[in-house]
Design a protein around this motif. Structure first.
Motif, PDB file in Angstrom:
ATOM      1  N   MET A 123       0.847  -1.181   0.000  1.00 51.14           N
ATOM      2  CA  MET A 123       0.000   0.000   0.000  1.00 51.14           C
ATOM      3  C   MET A 123       0.889   1.239   0.000  1.00 51.14           C
ATOM      4  N   PHE A 124       0.595   2.135  -0.937  1.00 60.01           N
ATOM      5  CA  PHE A 124       1.392   3.343  -1.090  1.00 60.01           C
ATOM      6  C   PHE A 124       0.563   4.586  -0.753  1.00 60.01           C
ATOM      7  N   ASP A 125       1.134   5.454   0.046  1.00 59.42           N
ATOM      8  CA  ASP A 125       0.602   6.795   0.194  1.00 59.42           C
ATOM      9  C   ASP A 125       0.893   7.546  -1.103  1.00 59.42           C
ATOM     10  N   LEU A 126       0.296   8.721  -1.260  1.00 59.02           N
ATOM     11  CA  LEU A 126       0.505   9.523  -2.472  1.00 59.02           C
ATOM     12  C   LEU A 126       1.395  10.733  -2.217  1.00 59.02           C
ATOM     13  N   ASP A 127       0.875  11.715  -1.482  1.00 62.00           N
ATOM     14  CA  ASP A 127       1.590  12.984  -1.303  1.00 62.00           C
ATOM     15  C   ASP A 127       2.855  12.810  -0.469  1.00 62.00           C
ATOM     16  N   ASN A 128       3.951  13.315  -0.997  1.00 63.89           N
ATOM     17  CA  ASN A 128       5.278  13.224  -0.372  1.00 63.89           C
ATOM     18  C   ASN A 128       5.787  11.790  -0.256  1.00 63.89           C
ATOM     19  N   THR A 129       5.150  10.901  -1.000  1.00 64.33           N
ATOM     20  CA  THR A 129       5.651   9.535  -1.121  1.00 64.33           C
ATOM     21  C   THR A 129       5.940   9.235  -2.582  1.00 64.33           C
ATOM     22  N   ARG A 144      -2.748  10.771 -12.651  1.00 65.05           N
ATOM     23  CA  ARG A 144      -2.738  10.910 -14.118  1.00 65.05           C
ATOM     24  C   ARG A 144      -1.485  11.654 -14.567  1.00 65.05           C
ATOM     25  N   HIS A 145      -1.128  12.716 -13.853  1.00 66.86           N
ATOM     26  CA  HIS A 145       0.079  13.463 -14.210  1.00 66.86           C
ATOM     27  C   HIS A 145       1.337  12.627 -13.962  1.00 66.86           C
ATOM     28  N   LEU A 146       1.295  11.771 -12.956  1.00 63.03           N
ATOM     29  CA  LEU A 146       2.437  10.902 -12.677  1.00 63.03           C
ATOM     30  C   LEU A 146       2.510   9.735 -13.655  1.00 63.03           C
ATOM     31  N   GLY A 147       1.387   9.385 -14.274  1.00 62.82           N
ATOM     32  CA  GLY A 147       1.345   8.247 -15.196  1.00 62.82           C
ATOM     33  C   GLY A 147       1.436   6.917 -14.501  1.00 62.82           C
ATOM     34  N   LEU A 148       0.894   6.829 -13.273  1.00 63.22           N
ATOM     35  CA  LEU A 148       1.064   5.615 -12.461  1.00 63.22           C
ATOM     36  C   LEU A 148      -0.226   4.850 -12.191  1.00 63.22           C
ATOM     37  N   GLY A 149      -1.366   5.394 -12.596  1.00 59.92           N
ATOM     38  CA  GLY A 149      -2.636   4.801 -12.219  1.00 59.92           C
ATOM     39  C   GLY A 149      -2.789   3.347 -12.576  1.00 59.92           C
ATOM     40  N   ARG A 150      -2.306   2.919 -13.728  1.00 58.19           N
ATOM     41  CA  ARG A 150      -2.510   1.542 -14.176  1.00 58.19           C
ATOM     42  C   ARG A 150      -1.707   0.526 -13.364  1.00 58.19           C
ATOM     43  N   HIS A 151      -0.771   1.008 -12.578  1.00 59.45           N
ATOM     44  CA  HIS A 151       0.054   0.093 -11.785  1.00 59.45           C
ATOM     45  C   HIS A 151      -0.585  -0.244 -10.434  1.00 59.45           C
ATOM     46  N   PHE A 152      -1.740   0.338 -10.146  1.00 59.67           N
ATOM     47  CA  PHE A 152      -2.416   0.090  -8.871  1.00 59.67           C
ATOM     48  C   PHE A 152      -3.741  -0.625  -9.114  1.00 59.67           C
ATOM     49  N   SER A 153      -3.955  -1.687  -8.347  1.00 55.26           N
ATOM     50  CA  SER A 153      -5.195  -2.450  -8.505  1.00 55.26           C
ATOM     51  C   SER A 153      -6.379  -1.737  -7.883  1.00 55.26           C
ATOM     52  N   HIS A 154      -6.138  -0.915  -6.870  1.00 57.59           N
ATOM     53  CA  HIS A 154      -7.207  -0.177  -6.206  1.00 57.59           C
ATOM     54  C   HIS A 154      -6.715   1.215  -5.816  1.00 57.59           C
ATOM     55  N   HIS A 155      -7.653   2.132  -5.745  1.00 58.49           N
ATOM     56  CA  HIS A 155      -7.387   3.524  -5.382  1.00 58.49           C
ATOM     57  C   HIS A 155      -8.311   3.856  -4.216  1.00 58.49           C
TER      58      HIS A 155
END
Length: 231
Positions: A1-7, A119-130
């Motif tokens: 599980m990954f945090d978003l901001d500052n991670t 979307r700006h990071l281009g990482l959404g497809r690498h996560f199974s859930h948001h």
């Protein structure tokens, strides 16, 4: 599980200052007398006090001032041209492809903002859930990180034991809560600027790894080399 901001990106560069300014304006209006906004001193005291007591300023505003969570999140995260504010490292997509296991985004930010950033990071497809803050309700009450109740429910929902999960975060309170439940923990430090949400308490010169943090890294790009410590 990954945090978003500052991670996964450098929110301290421009995004957090913009959110903080919006939050100050919002809270000053709520705490004011209907004509004159509350002073900065009063706003800072409320933000810091609720953050220390509840783990999130929003919870204090809801409980003590009947603020609408959706309205608070919308106003505070209304940042305009987000692409001008986002700053991140290259190679994160390649990194996430290399890492084993399912990946879940777990953020106290609202869905619209976190979706736009991803979307700006281009990482959404690498996560199974948001999992954004709107999804963090337990017994009809908002329970964002570091809520252990929310984390337990999330683990049950995904059918995974705590010992098989890793939380990658910049916020120590969230890592501490996760560690108590048996999750492995990774502390990301490179984007940290201040020790409190109002920008008044500087970080110590040396960021020592607490006992509840299994691995401390400067960047998530260092994770592949440290995975052996998390098994």
């Amino acid at each position: 599980m990954f945090d978003l901001d500052n991670t996964l990106h450098d929110a301290s560069h421009a995004i957090f200052p913009a959110i903080s300014a919006n939050m100050n304006t919002y809270i000053a209006r709520v705490l004011g007398d209907g004509v004159t906004p509350a002073s900065q001193e009063i706003v800072d005291a409320a933000r810091l006090g609720y953050w220390k007591r509840y783990g999130a300023t929003l919870l204090g505003m809801i409980r003590h001032h009947q603020v609408c969570a959706a309205d608070f999140l919308h106003v505070t995260h209304d940042l305009g041209a987000l692409e001008k504010l986002v700053r991140f490292e290259k190679g994160l997509a390649t990194l996430l492809r290399r890492l084993p296991g399912r990946k879940i985004l777990l953020t106290n930010a609202p869905t619209r903002y976190s979706t736009d950033v991803m979307r700006h990071l281009g990482l959404g497809r690498h996560f199974s859930h948001h999992v954004a803050i709107e999804h963090m309700h337990v017994h009809r009450q908002l329970r964002p990180k570091p809520s252990s109740l929310m984390l337990r429910r999330l683990l049950r929902k995904h059918g995974v034991a705590a010992r098989r999960c890793i939380l990658v975060e910049d916020t120590l309170a969230n890592l501490k809560s996760a560690s108590r439940l048996g999750l492995r923990t990774v502390w990301v430090t490179q984007y940290l600027r201040m020790a409190d949400p109002i920008g008044k308490a500087p970080l110590p010169r040396t960021l020592k790894r607490p006992g509840y943090v299994d691995v401390k890294v400067k960047s998530v790009r260092q994770l592949p080399a440290r995975l052996h410590r998390l098994r």
